[in-house]
Design a protein around this motif. Sequence first.
Motif, PDB file in Angstrom:
ATOM      1  N   SER A 188       0.842  -1.199   0.000  1.00  0.00           N
ATOM      2  CA  SER A 188       0.000   0.000   0.000  1.00  0.00           C
ATOM      3  C   SER A 188       0.877   1.248   0.000  1.00  0.00           C
ATOM      4  N   GLY A 189       0.271   2.385   0.390  1.00  0.00           N
ATOM      5  CA  GLY A 189       1.018   3.622   0.461  1.00  0.00           C
ATOM      6  C   GLY A 189       1.157   4.327  -0.869  1.00  0.00           C
ATOM      7  N   ARG A 190       0.063   4.481  -1.603  1.00  0.00           N
ATOM      8  CA  ARG A 190       0.126   5.158  -2.893  1.00  0.00           C
ATOM      9  C   ARG A 190      -1.201   5.868  -3.187  1.00  0.00           C
ATOM     10  N   PHE A 191      -1.163   6.667  -4.232  1.00  0.00           N
ATOM     11  CA  PHE A 191      -2.343   7.424  -4.642  1.00  0.00           C
ATOM     12  C   PHE A 191      -3.096   6.652  -5.710  1.00  0.00           C
ATOM     13  N   LEU A 192      -4.418   6.545  -5.546  1.00  0.00           N
ATOM     14  CA  LEU A 192      -5.230   5.755  -6.463  1.00  0.00           C
ATOM     15  C   LEU A 192      -6.229   6.631  -7.197  1.00  0.00           C
ATOM     16  N   THR A 193      -6.305   6.421  -8.494  1.00  0.00           N
ATOM     17  CA  THR A 193      -7.319   7.061  -9.307  1.00  0.00           C
ATOM     18  C   THR A 193      -7.844   6.010 -10.274  1.00  0.00           C
ATOM     19  N   TYR A 194      -9.122   6.072 -10.600  1.00  0.00           N
ATOM     20  CA  TYR A 194      -9.736   4.987 -11.338  1.00  0.00           C
ATOM     21  C   TYR A 194     -10.606   5.458 -12.481  1.00  0.00           C
ATOM     22  N   LYS A 195     -10.721   4.573 -13.453  1.00  0.00           N
ATOM     23  CA  LYS A 195     -11.802   4.619 -14.431  1.00  0.00           C
ATOM     24  C   LYS A 195     -11.908   5.936 -15.192  1.00  0.00           C
ATOM     25  N   MET A 196     -11.985   5.849 -16.476  1.00  0.00           N
ATOM     26  CA  MET A 196     -12.041   7.038 -17.316  1.00  0.00           C
ATOM     27  C   MET A 196     -13.231   7.937 -16.978  1.00  0.00           C
TER      28      MET A 196
END
Length: 222
Positions: A188-196
């Motif tokens: 873990s320990g990260r930035f998440l962004t998803y889906k167009m």
Amino acid sequence: MPSKISKALTLILISVVALNLGGCRIYQSLGKSIPGSWLHPVNGPEYALPSDVDMENNALLVIYRPDSKWASEEIESPSFYIDDEREFGIKNNAHYWFEVEPGKRHLVIRRPLLGLEGVTFFSLRIISDFTVDLKAGQTYFLRYSELTAPPMDKAISEEEPMGDGALFLIPEALAKRDLLTTMFDDQSGRFLTYKMEYHEPEQYAALEEQKSQGEGKWWWPF
């Protein structure tokens, strides 16, 4: 003569290839779910919230699994999915954190069998499945345990579900009772962004360019 395990893995790999060719979505953690805590226990730092999260624009998601003898003997770790993307295998006595874009996030935990978890129309076992609406500036604590119930008697709010199966949202004060004895898992320990669809087209194009050049604060795990 190949062992039974080798034969089983070969059959699984053949099945995965065949299903992929057929256009099915494969849920799998081959090479990721094994070993579990029994063979590879978490030994990272003790619990501490990150200090460099952009809380003005994003939310912080903290997930943990309290210590138990049963979980410590697990061969394969259950897979944790956010918006249909596998993020990590959740291990015994471990905590995870992610900086996440605000919005409704679909959380699912799947239990694998030799790395295979299911396909588009079938899952071997779904342990938890619910949606949480993350707000910028907020920190959310998720407790996962198949053995003990969360230490609370009501939902955090009337607008969102308390949880499902073995995964529950709980207040920070209650989460810390367990969290302070857990260790950080570097999955873990990260930035998440998803889906167009969560971005304007031009914004998504910029993020894709950052990804291809190895720049920016976010990355896709697969």
